[in-house]
Design a protein around this motif. Sequence first.
Motif, PDB file in Angstrom:
ATOM      1  N   UNK A  11      14.517   1.800  -6.737  1.00  0.00           N
ATOM      2  CA  UNK A  11      13.126   2.218  -6.864  1.00  0.00           C
ATOM      3  C   UNK A  11      13.071   3.715  -7.140  1.00  0.00           C
ATOM      4  N   UNK A  12      12.272   4.088  -8.118  1.00  0.00           N
ATOM      5  CA  UNK A  12      12.128   5.499  -8.472  1.00  0.00           C
ATOM      6  C   UNK A  12      11.189   6.161  -7.476  1.00  0.00           C
ATOM      7  N   UNK A  13      11.686   7.233  -6.840  1.00  0.00           N
ATOM      8  CA  UNK A  13      10.926   7.880  -5.780  1.00  0.00           C
ATOM      9  C   UNK A  13      10.064   9.033  -6.277  1.00  0.00           C
ATOM     10  N   UNK A  14      10.455   9.676  -7.336  1.00  0.00           N
ATOM     11  CA  UNK A  14       9.660  10.792  -7.850  1.00  0.00           C
ATOM     12  C   UNK A  14      10.522  11.785  -8.598  1.00  0.00           C
ATOM     13  N   UNK A  15       9.847  12.718  -9.246  1.00  0.00           N
ATOM     14  CA  UNK A  15      10.557  13.730 -10.020  1.00  0.00           C
ATOM     15  C   UNK A  15      10.865  14.942  -9.146  1.00  0.00           C
ATOM     16  N   UNK A  16      11.980  15.584  -9.466  1.00  0.00           N
ATOM     17  CA  UNK A  16      12.416  16.774  -8.742  1.00  0.00           C
ATOM     18  C   UNK A  16      12.997  17.768  -9.756  1.00  0.00           C
ATOM     19  N   UNK A  17      13.274  18.968  -9.270  1.00  0.00           N
ATOM     20  CA  UNK A  17      13.913  19.965 -10.139  1.00  0.00           C
ATOM     21  C   UNK A  17      15.409  19.664 -10.234  1.00  0.00           C
ATOM     22  N   UNK A  18      16.081  20.271 -11.215  1.00  0.00           N
ATOM     23  CA  UNK A  18      17.497  20.026 -11.422  1.00  0.00           C
ATOM     24  C   UNK A  18      18.321  20.459 -10.204  1.00  0.00           C
ATOM     25  N   UNK A  21       0.810  -1.220   0.000  1.00  0.00           N
ATOM     26  CA  UNK A  21       0.000   0.000   0.000  1.00  0.00           C
ATOM     27  C   UNK A  21       0.846   1.275   0.000  1.00  0.00           C
ATOM     28  N   UNK A  22       2.018   1.210   0.604  1.00  0.00           N
ATOM     29  CA  UNK A  22       2.883   2.385   0.748  1.00  0.00           C
ATOM     30  C   UNK A  22       4.221   2.081   0.071  1.00  0.00           C
ATOM     31  N   UNK A  23       4.328   2.366  -1.211  1.00  0.00           N
ATOM     32  CA  UNK A  23       5.488   1.901  -1.988  1.00  0.00           C
ATOM     33  C   UNK A  23       6.823   2.522  -1.599  1.00  0.00           C
ATOM     34  N   UNK A  24       6.844   3.648  -0.918  1.00  0.00           N
ATOM     35  CA  UNK A  24       8.113   4.292  -0.583  1.00  0.00           C
ATOM     36  C   UNK A  24       8.627   3.911   0.792  1.00  0.00           C
ATOM     37  N   UNK A  25       8.243   2.728   1.264  1.00  0.00           N
ATOM     38  CA  UNK A  25       8.749   2.216   2.533  1.00  0.00           C
ATOM     39  C   UNK A  25       9.974   1.360   2.243  1.00  0.00           C
ATOM     40  N   UNK A  26      11.005   1.532   3.072  1.00  0.00           N
ATOM     41  CA  UNK A  26      12.230   0.758   2.895  1.00  0.00           C
ATOM     42  C   UNK A  26      12.257  -0.439   3.838  1.00  0.00           C
ATOM     43  N   UNK A  64      18.245  11.106 -15.404  1.00  0.00           N
ATOM     44  CA  UNK A  64      17.443  11.885 -16.346  1.00  0.00           C
ATOM     45  C   UNK A  64      16.691  10.903 -17.233  1.00  0.00           C
ATOM     46  N   UNK A  65      15.373  11.007 -17.222  1.00  0.00           N
ATOM     47  CA  UNK A  65      14.539  10.105 -18.010  1.00  0.00           C
ATOM     48  C   UNK A  65      13.407  10.915 -18.624  1.00  0.00           C
ATOM     49  N   UNK A  66      13.346  10.934 -19.952  1.00  0.00           N
ATOM     50  CA  UNK A  66      12.318  11.701 -20.682  1.00  0.00           C
ATOM     51  C   UNK A  66      12.305  13.165 -20.247  1.00  0.00           C
ATOM     52  N   UNK A  67      13.488  13.725 -20.120  1.00  0.00           N
ATOM     53  CA  UNK A  67      13.689  15.119 -19.760  1.00  0.00           C
ATOM     54  C   UNK A  67      13.142  15.477 -18.363  1.00  0.00           C
ATOM     55  N   UNK A  68      13.047  14.473 -17.484  1.00  0.00           N
ATOM     56  CA  UNK A  68      12.644  14.692 -16.100  1.00  0.00           C
ATOM     57  C   UNK A  68      13.727  14.119 -15.186  1.00  0.00           C
ATOM     58  N   UNK A  69      13.945  14.778 -14.065  1.00  0.00           N
ATOM     59  CA  UNK A  69      14.935  14.342 -13.095  1.00  0.00           C
ATOM     60  C   UNK A  69      14.240  13.465 -12.054  1.00  0.00           C
ATOM     61  N   UNK A  70      14.661  12.206 -11.975  1.00  0.00           N
ATOM     62  CA  UNK A  70      14.056  11.239 -11.077  1.00  0.00           C
ATOM     63  C   UNK A  70      15.023  10.887  -9.954  1.00  0.00           C
ATOM     64  N   UNK A 125       8.807   1.769  11.168  1.00  0.00           N
ATOM     65  CA  UNK A 125       8.806   1.950   9.720  1.00  0.00           C
ATOM     66  C   UNK A 125       9.845   2.991   9.313  1.00  0.00           C
ATOM     67  N   UNK A 126      10.513   2.688   8.229  1.00  0.00           N
ATOM     68  CA  UNK A 126      11.505   3.623   7.699  1.00  0.00           C
ATOM     69  C   UNK A 126      11.272   3.769   6.198  1.00  0.00           C
ATOM     70  N   UNK A 127      11.177   5.014   5.761  1.00  0.00           N
ATOM     71  CA  UNK A 127      10.938   5.286   4.355  1.00  0.00           C
ATOM     72  C   UNK A 127      12.206   5.206   3.522  1.00  0.00           C
ATOM     73  N   UNK A 128      12.018   5.104   2.227  1.00  0.00           N
ATOM     74  CA  UNK A 128      13.145   5.078   1.307  1.00  0.00           C
ATOM     75  C   UNK A 128      13.788   6.455   1.240  1.00  0.00           C
ATOM     76  N   UNK A 129      15.105   6.463   1.152  1.00  0.00           N
ATOM     77  CA  UNK A 129      15.848   7.716   1.053  1.00  0.00           C
ATOM     78  C   UNK A 129      16.508   7.789  -0.320  1.00  0.00           C
ATOM     79  N   UNK A 130      16.531   8.977  -0.935  1.00  0.00           N
ATOM     80  CA  UNK A 130      17.183   9.100  -2.242  1.00  0.00           C
ATOM     81  C   UNK A 130      18.668   8.773  -2.146  1.00  0.00           C
ATOM     82  N   UNK A 131      19.162   8.066  -3.157  1.00  0.00           N
ATOM     83  CA  UNK A 131      20.583   7.715  -3.198  1.00  0.00           C
ATOM     84  C   UNK A 131      21.249   8.246  -4.460  1.00  0.00           C
ATOM     85  N   UNK A 132      20.447   8.492  -5.504  1.00  0.00           N
ATOM     86  CA  UNK A 132      21.002   8.971  -6.778  1.00  0.00           C
ATOM     87  C   UNK A 132      19.857   9.576  -7.587  1.00  0.00           C
ATOM     88  N   UNK A 133      20.228  10.097  -8.749  1.00  0.00           N
ATOM     89  CA  UNK A 133      19.205  10.618  -9.649  1.00  0.00           C
ATOM     90  C   UNK A 133      19.565  10.214 -11.072  1.00  0.00           C
TER      91      UNK A 133
END
Length: 146
Positions: free
Chosen positions: A129-136, A85-90, A116-122, A106-114
């Motif tokens: 696991x892809x956590x979401x898009x962010x600005x450059x 149900x909560x995909x961003x759980x680590x 560029x995919x289809x001109x979006x920063x993930x 419970x501990x959530x996933x933390x970003x480790x890298x980014x």
Amino acid sequence: MSSESKIQTHNRPRRGSAWYGPLALLMLFLVAVLVLSLFFRVSEIEVINASEYSDEDIIRSSGIEEGANLFFVDRFSAASKIFSDLPYMDTVSIRRQIPGKIIIQAEGSAPAAWMLLDEEYWLIDRNGQMLGTVSQSETEAYPEIR
């Protein structure tokens, strides 16, 4: 002859005596199950949360409810429900604390890298696991994956 018949009657095993031990164990087991099911009810659910989800979201996703039997709560199934149900759980850990407390850590996933995919920063966690898009500008703290 009468003395032989007396000896034989004294050595004859009692009927049903072989069943007394197993029946006593069965009764003891049934009493133990009854005591566990009546007296150990979940009265409190504590969440130790280090994620972006609220404590209520985690409790709701687990499926554990107050009033459920503490020993019959399926901790592994509850953890699986949280992950689905909560995909961003680590990590999720569920423990029992007698007399009536469930602790969900419970501990959530933390970003480790980014990347560029289809001109979006993930942002991507350590499991890929892809956590979401962010600005450059938000990607500068993490290494790029090409």
